[in-house]
Design an enzyme around this catalytic site. Structure first.
Site, PDB file in Angstrom:
ATOM      1  N   TYR A   1       9.651  10.866  11.732  1.00 57.73           N
ATOM      2  CA  TYR A   1       8.678  10.046  11.020  1.00 57.73           C
ATOM      3  C   TYR A   1       7.642   9.535  11.996  1.00 57.73           C
ATOM      4  CZ  TYR A   1       7.059   6.049   8.214  1.00 57.73           C
ATOM      5  OH  TYR A   1       6.303   5.130   7.531  1.00 57.73           O
TER       6      TYR A   1
ATOM      7  N   TYR B   1       2.951  14.003   2.575  1.00 56.79           N
ATOM      8  CA  TYR B   1       3.570  12.775   3.066  1.00 56.79           C
ATOM      9  C   TYR B   1       4.864  12.511   2.304  1.00 56.79           C
ATOM     10  CZ  TYR B   1       3.481   8.214   5.364  1.00 56.79           C
ATOM     11  OH  TYR B   1       3.770   7.120   6.147  1.00 56.79           O
TER      12      TYR B   1
END
Lengths: 371, 126
Positions: free
Chosen positions: A321, A276
């Site tokens: 994203y 992440y």
């Protein structure tokens, strides 16, 4: 995991999050050789910025799913959603679950704190009056603490941004494909020192979906199956009283041993990691906290030759994203061996992780293996 | 912004004081204010006035206005409170120069534009 699907990643999709969700789900089902009639479970995570399974299901003619999950949360719960879908399948509550995330994170609901309500946390009242509200500020604060404690340098963060852009250049889906140099990184404008523009992820309109079913069924479908070998949840700390006293360590440090033990594997078994990367520093701290290098050496490790391949799709910094789900999809692609120019040769074990438990105390992660 | 757990804390700050909760059962200090003690799991606390002193854990220099009405650049500092183990607080910086890591600092009560009293930070000493 039997299928992955994407919409295009853009800055302005021009369509609703319902349309994005349906497109990504149809693409994932097509990838698996299935249709909406095969789906009996739906799951998503969202923070009031997207459509629930109760809206998406009827829109695709899935009228009576036997299991669904509408998880509140952002990037810290992305991998938990897939873990829970796997549990539902293992428990027999559903046979074929689609996990999706659909956001207009640029054109409708920006995560950066501008134009939307403050996060749901009682702690924000002690921060917002000082103009301290947004994730880039919070991560910049932790990044500086790491720089002060361990001597981590801007160049270490820059190398992560440059490397991920080079990966994105090989990824037709990526929003940002033009290569950058360390000089470009250092010349980028400040957002919140020590973060520059290129430390921060993109804000993207798009959706991504994953098909989860039993291993037996996955083996009969169109694509090579990928197995969920471990799924772990973590708590983390709020960095106020009663939480962790060290802001340079993320919740991943406590989660990692549980995750590896579940899979019967360790850091040295991981062939590729999709970590992440809301910011460059999140990658650096996870390289340490998932055990790829000793604590404090994430910077030197990130720039070392022969290090673990990380964020082969370009990550949030350069692909787009989609709140964690596109990292899982890229891991699936790597393990199926269909990542084309980005393929890590012989990849059999992948780690993919959620937001590592800064800001709100939660994190989650998966270990996936070639089926 | 104050809620049912924190209203008393904000009232003390508005009077120029600085306090955290002290557990009525086990004396553990805690912040932010809430009903249960995370150490002994009992309800009940008293306000304990403490010196607004600590050390600089980190800071950021903001080059855009993240909240309405702000003027950039502005500096937010993360302070490790001396009196409460493992407790961090945030505030704006009132030093002439940028902070240093580990620098000793002291809180300063300031009145914001909307009349709310906040706690900012400056280098410790005269």
């Amino acid at each position: 995991m039997a299928g992955v699907g994407y919409t295009a990643f853009t800055r302005d999709s021009g369509v609703s999050t319902l349309t994005l969700a349906c497109r990504a789900i149809m693409a994932a089902l097509d990838d698996a050789g299935l249709g909406p009639g095969d789906v009996d479970g739906l799951a998503t995570h969202r923070v009031g910025d997207s459509v629930a399974p109760t809206v998406v299901g009827p829109a695709l003619g899935v009228h009576d799913p036997t299991w669904h999950l509408d998880q509140f949360g952002g990037g810290s719960v992305s991998h938990a959603v897939v873990g829970q879908a796997a549990l539902a399948v293992a428990a027999g509550l559903a046979e074929t679950v689609v996990c999706y995330r659909a956001v207009n994170a640029r054109s409708e609901f920006r995560m950066g704190g501008t134009g939307r309500g403050l996060p749901v946390s009682p702690e924000i009242q002690f921060q917002a009056p000082y103009g301290y509200v947004a994730p880039p500020q919070q991560y910049a604060m932790y990044a500086r603490a790491h720089m002060l404690k361990y001597g981590t340098k801007a160049e270490h963060f820059g190398h992560i941004a440059v490397t991920q852009r080079a990966s994105a250049a090989k990824n037709p889906r990526a929003l940002m494909r033009t290569p950058i140099t360390l000089d470009d990184y250092l010349a980028a404008r400040w957002i919140a020192e020590p973060f520059r523009l290129l430390d921060c992820c993109l804000e993207t309109d798009g959706a991504c979906a994953l098909v989860i079913t039993t291993a037996e069924r996955a083996r009969t479908l169109r694509r090579p199956p990928v197995l969920i070998s471990a799924a772990a949840w973590g708590g983390g700390a709020s960095h106020l009283s009663g939480g962790a006293a060290d802001p340079t360590t993320s919740a991943a440090a406590a989660l990692a041993p549980r995750l590896y033990a579940q899979a019967g594997l360790g850091p040295s078994d991981i062939d590729v990691a999709e970590l992440y990367d809301c910011f460059t520093y999140s990658v650096l701290v996870q390289l340490e906290d998932y055990g790829f290098c000793p604590k404090g050496e994430g910077g030197p490790y990130a720039v070392s030759a022969g290090r673990l391949p990380v964020n082969t799709h370009g990550g949030f910094l350069s692909e787009g994203y989609v709140h964690g789900i596109n990292h899982i999809a890229e891991a699936v692609s790597q393990l199926r061996g269909d990542a084309a120019d980005r393929q890590v040769p012989g990849a059999e074990v992948a780690l993919s992780t959620a937001q590592p438990g800064y800001i709100l105390p939660a994190t989650s992660a998966l270990i996936l293996t070639k089926g | 912004m104050p809620d049912r757990d924190s209203a008393g804390w904000w009232e003390l700050l508005a009077r120029g004081e600085f306090a955290v909760q002290r557990c009525a059962s086990c004396d553990t200090l805690r912040f932010p204010p809430r009903a249960f003690c995370p150490a002994c799991h009992r309800e009940g606390a008293h306000w304990a006035a403490i010196e607004p002193e600590g050390t600089v854990e980190s800071w950021i220099v903001n080059h855009q206005a993240f909240t309405p009405g702000g003027a950039e650049p502005y500096l937010v500092v993360m302070v490790r409170l001396a009196a409460v183990p493992g407790c961090f607080v945030y505030g704006n910086w009132r030093g002439a120069r940028e902070p240093r890591g580990g620098q000793a600092v002291r809180g300063v009560h300031t009145r914001a534009g909307d009349g709310v009293v906040l706690l900012d930070w400056r280098p410790a000493g005269p």
